[in-house]
Design a protein around this motif. Structure first.
Motif, mmCIF file in Angstrom:
data_model
loop_
_atom_site.group_PDB
_atom_site.id
_atom_site.type_symbol
_atom_site.label_atom_id
_atom_site.label_comp_id
_atom_site.label_asym_id
_atom_site.label_seq_id
_atom_site.Cartn_x
_atom_site.Cartn_y
_atom_site.Cartn_z
ATOM 1 N N TYR A 1 0.839 -1.202 0.000
ATOM 2 C CA TYR A 1 0.000 0.000 0.000
ATOM 3 C C TYR A 1 0.878 1.256 0.000
ATOM 4 N N ILE A 2 1.901 1.267 0.845
ATOM 5 C CA ILE A 2 2.797 2.431 0.931
ATOM 6 C C ILE A 2 3.552 2.618 -0.385
ATOM 7 N N LEU A 3 4.065 1.521 -0.921
ATOM 8 C CA LEU A 3 4.805 1.600 -2.178
ATOM 9 C C LEU A 3 3.914 2.090 -3.311
ATOM 10 N N ASN A 4 2.752 1.521 -3.417
ATOM 11 C CA ASN A 4 1.843 1.856 -4.516
ATOM 12 C C ASN A 4 1.356 3.297 -4.417
ATOM 13 N N GLU A 5 1.186 3.780 -3.198
ATOM 14 C CA GLU A 5 0.714 5.149 -3.003
ATOM 15 C C GLU A 5 1.759 6.170 -3.444
ATOM 16 N N ASN A 6 3.037 5.784 -3.399
ATOM 17 C CA ASN A 6 4.103 6.753 -3.638
ATOM 18 C C ASN A 6 4.843 6.591 -4.964
ATOM 19 N N ILE A 7 4.632 5.492 -5.674
ATOM 20 C CA ILE A 7 5.459 5.200 -6.833
ATOM 21 C C ILE A 7 5.434 6.322 -7.871
ATOM 22 N N ASN A 8 4.285 6.959 -8.060
ATOM 23 C CA ASN A 8 4.182 8.017 -9.071
ATOM 24 C C ASN A 8 4.067 9.412 -8.459
ATOM 25 N N GLN A 9 4.387 9.497 -7.171
ATOM 26 C CA GLN A 9 4.280 10.775 -6.480
ATOM 27 C C GLN A 9 5.655 11.449 -6.367
ATOM 28 N N PRO A 10 5.683 12.782 -6.341
ATOM 29 C CA PRO A 10 6.961 13.478 -6.122
ATOM 30 C C PRO A 10 7.443 13.270 -4.690
ATOM 31 N N LYS A 11 8.726 13.454 -4.508
ATOM 32 C CA LYS A 11 9.281 13.318 -3.162
ATOM 33 C C LYS A 11 8.842 14.481 -2.277
ATOM 34 N N ASN A 12 8.940 14.245 -0.993
ATOM 35 C CA ASN A 12 8.647 15.281 -0.012
ATOM 36 C C ASN A 12 9.634 16.439 -0.187
ATOM 37 N N LYS A 13 9.121 17.647 -0.356
ATOM 38 C CA LYS A 13 9.995 18.804 -0.534
ATOM 39 C C LYS A 13 10.684 19.211 0.766
ATOM 40 N N LEU A 14 10.115 18.779 1.881
ATOM 41 C CA LEU A 14 10.674 19.133 3.188
ATOM 42 C C LEU A 14 10.926 17.853 3.989
ATOM 43 N N PRO A 15 11.959 17.114 3.616
ATOM 44 C CA PRO A 15 12.224 15.824 4.271
ATOM 45 C C PRO A 15 12.806 15.993 5.671
ATOM 46 N N ILE A 16 12.036 15.620 6.664
ATOM 47 C CA ILE A 16 12.488 15.733 8.051
ATOM 48 C C ILE A 16 13.711 14.855 8.302
ATOM 49 N N GLY A 17 13.767 13.690 7.649
ATOM 50 C CA GLY A 17 14.849 12.747 7.908
ATOM 51 C C GLY A 17 16.236 13.299 7.658
ATOM 52 N N ILE A 18 16.359 14.279 6.762
ATOM 53 C CA ILE A 18 17.669 14.843 6.435
ATOM 54 C C ILE A 18 18.303 15.500 7.656
ATOM 55 N N LEU A 19 17.472 15.939 8.604
ATOM 56 C CA LEU A 19 17.985 16.607 9.804
ATOM 57 C C LEU A 19 18.811 15.669 10.674
ATOM 58 N N THR A 20 18.524 14.365 10.613
ATOM 59 C CA THR A 20 19.268 13.414 11.442
ATOM 60 C C THR A 20 20.690 13.207 10.938
ATOM 61 N N ASP B 1 13.621 2.885 -1.235
ATOM 62 C CA ASP B 1 14.218 3.893 -2.110
ATOM 63 C C ASP B 1 13.649 3.736 -3.516
ATOM 64 N N LEU B 2 12.500 4.325 -3.743
ATOM 65 C CA LEU B 2 11.830 4.170 -5.033
ATOM 66 C C LEU B 2 12.581 4.875 -6.153
ATOM 67 N N GLU B 3 13.408 5.829 -5.815
ATOM 68 C CA GLU B 3 14.246 6.478 -6.821
ATOM 69 C C GLU B 3 15.052 5.432 -7.578
ATOM 70 N N GLU B 4 15.617 4.494 -6.863
ATOM 71 C CA GLU B 4 16.417 3.449 -7.506
ATOM 72 C C GLU B 4 15.539 2.512 -8.322
ATOM 73 N N LEU B 5 14.399 2.113 -7.750
ATOM 74 C CA LEU B 5 13.535 1.163 -8.444
ATOM 75 C C LEU B 5 12.997 1.764 -9.737
ATOM 76 N N GLU B 6 12.580 3.037 -9.689
ATOM 77 C CA GLU B 6 12.060 3.695 -10.876
ATOM 78 C C GLU B 6 13.119 3.785 -11.967
ATOM 79 N N LEU B 7 14.338 4.152 -11.575
ATOM 80 C CA LEU B 7 15.401 4.309 -12.559
ATOM 81 C C LEU B 7 15.864 2.979 -13.126
ATOM 82 N N SER B 8 15.692 1.907 -12.350
ATOM 83 C CA SER B 8 16.121 0.606 -12.841
ATOM 84 C C SER B 8 15.225 0.092 -13.961
ATOM 85 N N PHE B 9 14.045 0.730 -14.115
ATOM 86 C CA PHE B 9 13.129 0.324 -15.173
ATOM 87 C C PHE B 9 13.450 0.989 -16.518
ATOM 88 N N ASN B 10 14.396 1.942 -16.501
ATOM 89 C CA ASN B 10 14.790 2.551 -17.770
ATOM 90 C C ASN B 10 16.305 2.642 -17.831
#
Length: 645
Positions: free
Chosen positions: A230-249, A286-295
């Motif tokens: 469900y999480i993967l399918n919801e995000n596969i065609n969505q843009p990334k979060n413009k304000l990623p909280i995780g980067i702060l760590t 990391d859907l960035e990798e999965l998406e790019l691996s398809f092309n």
């Protein structure tokens, strides 16, 4: 001179001691004179003659009868009587919690697992679901003290090892703080009964609860896979979060601590932060990798590494830091002990446990992931994963953008390379009647000497798990015996460069093979002796740290710790570790000082995997050069020993 230690004899993070561990002996306090003797031996190869003579007089004064050393030693002996492990808190603070450097690259190791191809989101969801269900089984076994006790064989006897580190893998969290971080016990009675994980995808975070209903019934593997899909399918065609909280760590710890306090002023942020901190672990898709691996068009991350290729060096970068702000670095939470990456590996926060505990648990889990095709993913869910939300003001938004820039700079500075040496492995080394670990340590010393014509302070971790709450001490591989051998191996080099005459160990004539072998044997013997002392609880670094901390607690100014030599001895320009895996996987890390190298190694029967790292910003270090000379050192050492065989 008195210190009031805790009366309960417990360390701050000992909630995972299991009953049979109380039978383990306490960590011993080494003899003071032995430690001081070994300390001087460790200094002689890395100091100038004048520096060494100056330090020698300071050390002798410190160790004199009725001197400050003896007084401090007596206080440590009293502390040993009270505490489960007299050194644990001091060591944890010194090694990790007092260190304000950013966790990624500087502290957290990354592990790359054997290759696994995902052709679809379903594949990824099924694989991740098996990891989650297997992790729950491991967690349950840990809670019930059902793990097989790790052992080592010594003098023909089987010795049990402390298992406390395993209990921290799913129950700990490193919170940033000023002046130091705190290692939290993240598990509560509620989360133990109703555990959850956190899933990162497109730099958003989701909570996946692993039980359902009033009776907290554990989800089936199919139900877990369905939520992950469900999480993967919801995000596969969505843009990334413009304000990623995780980067702060990924910031320096004091900076992150200040920002975290700002975040926690809002109740919504408190709730989201609590879910992350109290999770069993984090899965990073990391859907960035999965998406790019398809092309066929591969992008390059912040460190110049191709994102969609399974090159081992590229993979290691992904595990260590995520590749930068426009790749996957915002899809991480570096404070959490274990982050499993969808790209097939992990990053872990080092303070709760050593690599061996993480590897053992993860390889147990991976062994269960061979056949996941039968897992069924449902499209209609009775439970929907909760997406965590954050309330950000303009100041916090600026902090996120600034963090992206700083993180990308750090990544671009990392010069990291995975080097597979395929000429031989531990089988050959054993056939030469050598300790494989000691052999590699000497090869690393020879490599450093080839480049810099000197040795440096070298750290090699030595497990002290034979003792209650044991972690590691430091095997110092830069010995006088090693220096004599590497100088002998470099005779021609010195003759060509007209600097060989500076050696105090050999004359200008060609050193015979017999002499080189003799010096090699002595160096191996010394390295093995020091290693044995360390794992037996008689290393010098933890003892010296204890003496230093005791002096600090007593408000004593002690020359031995103010001496320049002590700083030099603790500037580990070579930070090394043998990281053994059962699978075709490996673990690496960054340097621990600006002008140093990180060098992990995984000895296999017929090959050796090295992870070599340094910083581009250093004018002194060069990973490519070090790797080239390491190959040369391994081959020349083999050629030397072949003569004897």
């Amino acid at each position: 001179m008195n210190i009031n230690y805790k009366t309960n004899g417990q360390d701050e993070f000992t909630h995972n001691i299991i009953p049979n561990e109380t039978k383990l002996p306490k960590l011993p306090v080494p003899n003071l004179q032995h430690t001081l003797c070994r300390y001087l031996e460790a200094l002689e190869p890395i100091l100038s003659e004048s520096q060494f003579n100056h330090t020698k007089s300071i050390v002798e004064q410190f160790g004199a009868e009725n001197g400050s050393g003896e007084k401090l030693q007596q206080l440590i002996l009293k502390r040993q009587e009270i505490y489960d492990n007299w050194a644990y808190n001091w060591w944890l603070d010194d090694m990790y919690l007092n260190n304000q450097a950013a966790l990624p690259i500087n502290s957290n190791p990354g592990m790359v697992w054997p290759p696994r191809n995902f052709s679809s989101l379903l594949d990824m969801a099924k694989f991740a679901a098996r990891i989650v269900s297997s992790a729950l089984i491991c967690k349950n076994r840990i809670d019930k003290n059902e793990l097989t006790i790790d052992t080592v064989k010594s003098d023909g006897k089987i010795q049990p090892l402390c298992m406390a580190q395993y209990g921290r893998i799913f129950t700990s969290y490193r919170a940033p703080g000023i002046p130091k971080d705190t290692l939290l016990k993240s598990e509560t009675e509620y989360t133990k009964a109703r555990p959850h994980i956190v899933v990162a995808c497109k730099e958003y975070f989701y909570v996946v609860f692993l039980t359902k209903g009033k009776n907290a019934e554990t989800l089936t593997e199919n139900e877990i896979a369905s939520q992950l899909f469900y999480i993967l399918n919801e995000n596969i065609n969505q843009p990334k979060n413009k304000l990623p909280i995780g980067i702060l760590t990924g910031l320096k710890r004091d900076s992150w601590a200040i920002i975290r306090e700002q975040l926690l002023k809002d109740e919504t942020n408190q709730r989201s932060m609590s879910f992350i901190e109290k999770s069993l672990f984090i899965i990073c898709f990391d859907l960035e990798e999965l998406e790019l691996s398809f092309n066929s068009n591969c992008r390059v991350d912040s460190g110049g590494h191709r994102i969609a290729e399974r090159d081992e060096t590229n993979m290691a970068h992904q595990m260590l830091h995520g590749g930068g702000s426009f790749a996957n670095s915002g899809n991480r939470w570096f404070d959490k002990t274990t982050q499993v990456h969808g790209a097939n590996g992990l990053c872990y926060e080092h303070s709760p446990a050593e690599g061996i505990a993480i590897i053992n648990i993860m390889e147990t889990i991976l062994n269960s992931c061979q056949n996941v095709e039968n897992i069924i993913v449902e499209t209609h869910l009775s439970i929907i994963p909760q997406k965590l939300t954050w309330v950000l003001n303009s100041d916090l938004e600026k902090q996120i953008y600034s963090s992206k820039e700083q993180f990308d700079k750090n990544i671009k500075d990392l010069d990291f390379y995975v080097f597979r040496f395929n000429e031989y492995g531990k089988n050959f080394i054993k056939s030469c009647n050598c300790s494989p670990d000691a052999y590699i340590q000497l090869a690393l010393q020879l490599t450093y000497y080839k480049i810099y014509t000197k040795l440096c302070a070298t750290y090699e971790s030595a497990s002290t798990r034979r003792f209650l709450l044991g972690r590691v001490d430091c095997i110092r591989a830069a010995t006088l015996e090693a220096l004599r051998w590497v100088a002998a191996m470099q005779t021609d080099f010195f003759q060509k460069h007209d600097v060989y005459s500076t050696s105090t160990f050999l004359n200008n004539s060609e050193v015979s093979i017999e002499k080189k072998l003799e010096l090699f044997d002595k160096a191996i013997q010394k390295q093995t002796l020091i290693a044995t002392e360390n794992i037996s609880g008689y290393g010098i670094d933890v003892h010296l740290l204890g003496l230093k901390q005791t002096a600090k607690d007593c408000l004593m100014c002690v020359d031995i710790f103010e001496d320049e030599a002590y700083s030099i001895a603790n500037q580990f320009l070579l930070s090394t570790s043998q990281v053994t895996t059962g699978m075709n996987s490996f673990m690496g890390y960054g340097p621990v000082v600006p002008h140093g190298y990180g060098a992990s190694y995984n000895l296999k029967d017929d090959y050796i995997i090295f992870c070599i790292s340094s910083f581009y910003s250093s004018e002194i270090t060069n990973t490519k050069k070090f790797t080239e000379f390491l190959r040369e050192s391994l081959n020349s050492t083999r050629d030397l020993l072949v003569h004897r065989k």
